[in-house]
Design a protein around this motif. Structure first.
Motif, PDB file in Angstrom:
ATOM      1  N   ARG A  54      -2.109 -23.192  -9.453  1.00  0.00           N
ATOM      2  CA  ARG A  54      -1.101 -22.155  -9.983  1.00  0.00           C
ATOM      3  C   ARG A  54      -1.579 -21.012 -11.115  1.00  0.00           C
ATOM      4  O   ARG A  54      -1.237 -19.996 -10.995  1.00  0.00           O
ATOM      5  CB  ARG A  54       0.252 -22.685 -10.594  1.00  0.00           C
ATOM      6  N   VAL A  55      -2.679 -21.391 -11.814  1.00  0.00           N
ATOM      7  CA  VAL A  55      -3.286 -20.608 -12.561  1.00  0.00           C
ATOM      8  C   VAL A  55      -4.075 -19.671 -11.819  1.00  0.00           C
ATOM      9  O   VAL A  55      -3.960 -18.323 -12.407  1.00  0.00           O
ATOM     10  CB  VAL A  55      -4.279 -21.286 -13.471  1.00  0.00           C
ATOM     11  N   LEU A  56      -4.770 -20.019 -10.867  1.00  0.00           N
ATOM     12  CA  LEU A  56      -5.555 -18.867 -10.230  1.00  0.00           C
ATOM     13  C   LEU A  56      -4.430 -17.941  -9.398  1.00  0.00           C
ATOM     14  O   LEU A  56      -4.720 -16.954  -9.458  1.00  0.00           O
ATOM     15  CB  LEU A  56      -6.335 -19.680  -9.035  1.00  0.00           C
ATOM     16  N   PHE A  57      -3.283 -18.587  -8.948  1.00  0.00           N
ATOM     17  CA  PHE A  57      -2.346 -17.648  -8.473  1.00  0.00           C
ATOM     18  C   PHE A  57      -1.861 -16.648  -9.476  1.00  0.00           C
ATOM     19  O   PHE A  57      -1.790 -15.326  -9.390  1.00  0.00           O
ATOM     20  CB  PHE A  57      -1.057 -18.236  -7.846  1.00  0.00           C
ATOM     21  N   LEU A  60      -5.090 -14.184  -9.972  1.00  0.00           N
ATOM     22  CA  LEU A  60      -5.607 -13.358  -9.071  1.00  0.00           C
ATOM     23  C   LEU A  60      -4.521 -12.509  -8.441  1.00  0.00           C
ATOM     24  O   LEU A  60      -4.657 -11.231  -7.767  1.00  0.00           O
ATOM     25  CB  LEU A  60      -6.161 -14.084  -7.940  1.00  0.00           C
ATOM     26  N   CYS A  61      -3.293 -12.652  -8.678  1.00  0.00           N
ATOM     27  CA  CYS A  61      -1.862 -12.140  -8.060  1.00  0.00           C
ATOM     28  C   CYS A  61      -1.252 -11.350  -9.217  1.00  0.00           C
ATOM     29  O   CYS A  61       0.043 -11.070  -9.291  1.00  0.00           O
ATOM     30  CB  CYS A  61      -1.149 -13.167  -7.311  1.00  0.00           C
ATOM     31  N   HIS A  62      -2.001 -11.043 -10.561  1.00  0.00           N
ATOM     32  CA  HIS A  62      -1.497 -10.539 -11.567  1.00  0.00           C
ATOM     33  C   HIS A  62      -0.875  -9.112 -11.274  1.00  0.00           C
ATOM     34  O   HIS A  62       0.189  -9.041 -11.751  1.00  0.00           O
ATOM     35  CB  HIS A  62      -2.758 -10.324 -12.492  1.00  0.00           C
ATOM     36  N   SER A  63      -1.510  -8.343 -10.592  1.00  0.00           N
ATOM     37  CA  SER A  63      -0.801  -7.150  -9.917  1.00  0.00           C
ATOM     38  C   SER A  63       0.481  -7.032  -9.177  1.00  0.00           C
ATOM     39  O   SER A  63       1.268  -6.407  -9.458  1.00  0.00           O
ATOM     40  CB  SER A  63      -1.825  -6.219  -9.387  1.00  0.00           C
ATOM     41  N   LEU A  64       0.476  -8.124  -8.284  1.00  0.00           N
ATOM     42  CA  LEU A  64       1.448  -8.226  -7.474  1.00  0.00           C
ATOM     43  C   LEU A  64       2.803  -9.096  -8.292  1.00  0.00           C
ATOM     44  O   LEU A  64       3.772  -8.526  -7.900  1.00  0.00           O
ATOM     45  CB  LEU A  64       1.230  -9.024  -6.235  1.00  0.00           C
ATOM     46  N   LEU A  65       2.471  -9.663  -9.345  1.00  0.00           N
ATOM     47  CA  LEU A  65       3.370 -10.598 -10.246  1.00  0.00           C
ATOM     48  C   LEU A  65       4.083  -9.323 -11.120  1.00  0.00           C
ATOM     49  O   LEU A  65       5.185  -9.443 -11.309  1.00  0.00           O
ATOM     50  CB  LEU A  65       2.760 -11.518 -10.797  1.00  0.00           C
ATOM     51  N   LEU A 144     -14.437 -12.452  -8.808  1.00  0.00           N
ATOM     52  CA  LEU A 144     -12.914 -11.800  -8.766  1.00  0.00           C
ATOM     53  C   LEU A 144     -12.000 -12.517 -10.014  1.00  0.00           C
ATOM     54  O   LEU A 144     -11.339 -11.870 -10.859  1.00  0.00           O
ATOM     55  CB  LEU A 144     -12.180 -12.067  -7.749  1.00  0.00           C
ATOM     56  N   VAL A 145     -12.429 -13.900 -10.335  1.00  0.00           N
ATOM     57  CA  VAL A 145     -11.724 -14.786 -11.216  1.00  0.00           C
ATOM     58  C   VAL A 145     -12.260 -14.194 -12.729  1.00  0.00           C
ATOM     59  O   VAL A 145     -11.319 -13.874 -13.329  1.00  0.00           O
ATOM     60  CB  VAL A 145     -11.969 -16.050 -11.165  1.00  0.00           C
ATOM     61  N   PHE A 146     -13.833 -14.114 -12.561  1.00  0.00           N
ATOM     62  CA  PHE A 146     -14.357 -13.654 -13.980  1.00  0.00           C
ATOM     63  C   PHE A 146     -13.541 -12.190 -14.225  1.00  0.00           C
ATOM     64  O   PHE A 146     -13.362 -11.999 -15.427  1.00  0.00           O
ATOM     65  CB  PHE A 146     -15.668 -13.497 -14.034  1.00  0.00           C
ATOM     66  N   ASP A 147     -13.482 -11.047 -13.378  1.00  0.00           N
ATOM     67  CA  ASP A 147     -13.399  -9.762 -13.658  1.00  0.00           C
ATOM     68  C   ASP A 147     -11.726  -9.668 -14.096  1.00  0.00           C
ATOM     69  O   ASP A 147     -11.277  -8.902 -15.131  1.00  0.00           O
ATOM     70  CB  ASP A 147     -13.487  -9.069 -12.483  1.00  0.00           C
ATOM     71  N   SER A 148     -10.882 -10.842 -13.675  1.00  0.00           N
ATOM     72  CA  SER A 148      -9.746 -10.789 -13.692  1.00  0.00           C
ATOM     73  C   SER A 148      -9.311 -11.159 -15.382  1.00  0.00           C
ATOM     74  O   SER A 148      -8.414 -10.661 -15.982  1.00  0.00           O
ATOM     75  CB  SER A 148      -8.462 -11.789 -12.822  1.00  0.00           C
ATOM     76  N   LEU A 191      -7.304 -20.383  -0.354  1.00  0.00           N
ATOM     77  CA  LEU A 191      -6.897 -19.686  -1.537  1.00  0.00           C
ATOM     78  C   LEU A 191      -5.621 -18.790  -0.766  1.00  0.00           C
ATOM     79  O   LEU A 191      -4.366 -18.548  -1.194  1.00  0.00           O
ATOM     80  CB  LEU A 191      -7.585 -18.854  -2.107  1.00  0.00           C
ATOM     81  N   SER A 192      -5.901 -18.234   0.342  1.00  0.00           N
ATOM     82  CA  SER A 192      -4.935 -17.155   1.038  1.00  0.00           C
ATOM     83  C   SER A 192      -3.852 -17.873   1.409  1.00  0.00           C
ATOM     84  O   SER A 192      -2.531 -17.634   1.484  1.00  0.00           O
ATOM     85  CB  SER A 192      -5.574 -16.382   2.208  1.00  0.00           C
ATOM     86  N   SER A 193      -3.979 -19.178   2.050  1.00  0.00           N
ATOM     87  CA  SER A 193      -2.969 -19.885   2.493  1.00  0.00           C
ATOM     88  C   SER A 193      -2.376 -20.483   1.563  1.00  0.00           C
ATOM     89  O   SER A 193      -0.876 -20.535   1.673  1.00  0.00           O
ATOM     90  CB  SER A 193      -3.675 -21.146   3.310  1.00  0.00           C
ATOM     91  N   MET A 194      -2.635 -20.917   0.485  1.00  0.00           N
ATOM     92  CA  MET A 194      -2.045 -21.508  -0.755  1.00  0.00           C
ATOM     93  C   MET A 194      -1.096 -20.384  -1.382  1.00  0.00           C
ATOM     94  O   MET A 194       0.189 -20.697  -1.616  1.00  0.00           O
ATOM     95  CB  MET A 194      -2.972 -22.117  -1.759  1.00  0.00           C
ATOM     96  N   PHE A 195      -1.662 -19.188  -1.722  1.00  0.00           N
ATOM     97  CA  PHE A 195      -0.956 -17.986  -2.251  1.00  0.00           C
ATOM     98  C   PHE A 195       0.420 -17.703  -1.460  1.00  0.00           C
ATOM     99  O   PHE A 195       1.437 -17.275  -2.038  1.00  0.00           O
ATOM    100  CB  PHE A 195      -1.909 -17.005  -2.572  1.00  0.00           C
TER     101      PHE A 195
END
Length: 359
Positions: A54-57, A60-65, A144-148, A191-195
């Protein structure tokens, strides 16, 4: 456990006992299980029930959220105005609205309206993001995680916010290398499947993830050494990653330390804690963290150790006692994870001599 001539004993719940067994390599019991290759055991991890997913969601989905990808010309702009009513929301109001829900007349049961949930409103953007995620290499996912996290730190700097004043940002900073490692270990397809499941129905799939998340890192002396024990070695995560692994290895609190069961977790459930235990565990000491964010620069994780490429292995484990059963949501998550990763069910049963046996 013996220490300085004294003998200490403590009871373990089934999750802690499972961690001991996986650490020692006694589980899975099937010796031909692919998870035993090339090395047996040496797993460490968390009893976290999906917190890191959920933290990675969230990261990484910050923009979508938050709808940062929308502008006034975007077809979803007007709808976005209805799911963000103030500046203090942690998530859009429709995040907990299931996909394709129908409003029905209570008397006639006739469908009156088609309710566009979180996924349906953003289908094009979500599908495009997840397709790109699937194609990313482990190093690209780590970056991607680091840059986020770094982008959030830079954003906080511009408004003069201190790290100690933002609990979420503080936790992200404290575990950025750990989260980067986990993203690389999950891989883009998992990750794609879980997200996708979380986007489809966050209220339903936000819970029910397996109890344990286990991880180990293997340094390969050559690219051909993936299944060769002689040409690969398991890395000490306290040395390579640091962070919570370093804190855990420096303590000596009995069998839990030996099992590598890490309790430094964060409640990553958008909209409220999943349960009281996770809510309490999210309280983080703030002492000594009042310096400006300029003093905090996280170190990017490179998937290399002593010049050797590193592969990350992750495994999710649902732990049950002998009289406990999986519910439908837990079964769904085990199937989702096992399609592109490693998911196991660990069940303990009573034997005639009142000991426990792992299945």
């Amino acid at each position: 456990e013996e220490s300085d001539g004294a003998v200490y004993t403590r009871s373990l719940n089934v999750e802690e006992l499972a961690m001991e067994e996986y650490m020692a390599g006694r589980l899975p019991k099937e010796k031909n299980d692919a998870i035993h290759k090339p090395h047996v055991g040496k797993w460490t991890g968390w009893h976290c029930e999906g917190v890191h997913v959920r933290v990675l969601f969230r990261l990484l989905c910050h923009s979508l959220l938050l709808g940062n990808h929308l502008n006034e010309q975007h077809e979803g702009h007007l709808e976005q105005l209805t799911v963000f009513l103030n500046a203090y929301q942690a998530a859009p109001l429709d995040l907990h609205v299931a996909h394709a829900a129908l409003a029905k007349d209570a008397k006639s049961s006739v469908s009156l309206a088609y309710i566009r949930g979180f996924y349906e409103r953003r289908r094009k953007d979500i599908d495009g993001f997840l397709r790109n995620l699937e194609q990313m290499s482990p190093q690209e996912l780590s970056d991607l995680v680091f840059d986020s996290v770094l982008s959030r730190i830079e954003e906080a700097k511009t408004i003069g916010k201190k790290l100690s004043n933002d609990h979420s940002l503080l936790k992200d900073y404290q575990q950025v290398r750990t989260l980067s490692m986990l993203a690389a270990g999950f891989g883009g397809k998992l990750l794609s499947s879980m997200f996708r499941s979380l986007c489809f129905d966050y209220r339903h799939y936000g819970a029910g993830l397996p109890d344990l998340l286990l991880v180990r890192a293997i340094a390969l002396k050559s690219t051909q050494a993936c299944n060769d024990k002689e040409n690969s070695t398991i890395i000490d995560l306290s040395e390579w990653i640091g962070e919570v692994f370093q804190n855990s290895s420096s303590s000596s609190n009995g069998p839990i330390t030996h099992a590598g069961l890490l309790y430094d977790i964060e409640d990553g459930f958008l909209g409220g804690p999943l349960n009281e235990r996770q809510a309490k565990s999210s309280n983080v000491p703030q002492k000594g963290l009042d310096n400006d964010l300029q003093d905090y620069v996280p170190k990017r994780l490179i998937l290399s150790y002593d010049g050797c490429p590193v592969t990350i292995e992750c495994m999710f484990v649902e732990v049950k006692s002998h009289n406990d059963k999986l519910d439908s949501r837990q079964e769904d998550w085990l199937n989702i994870i096992d399609s592109h990763g490693h998911a196991r069910l660990c069940k303990f049963q009573s034997t005639t001599n009142k000991t426990r046996k792992s299945l």
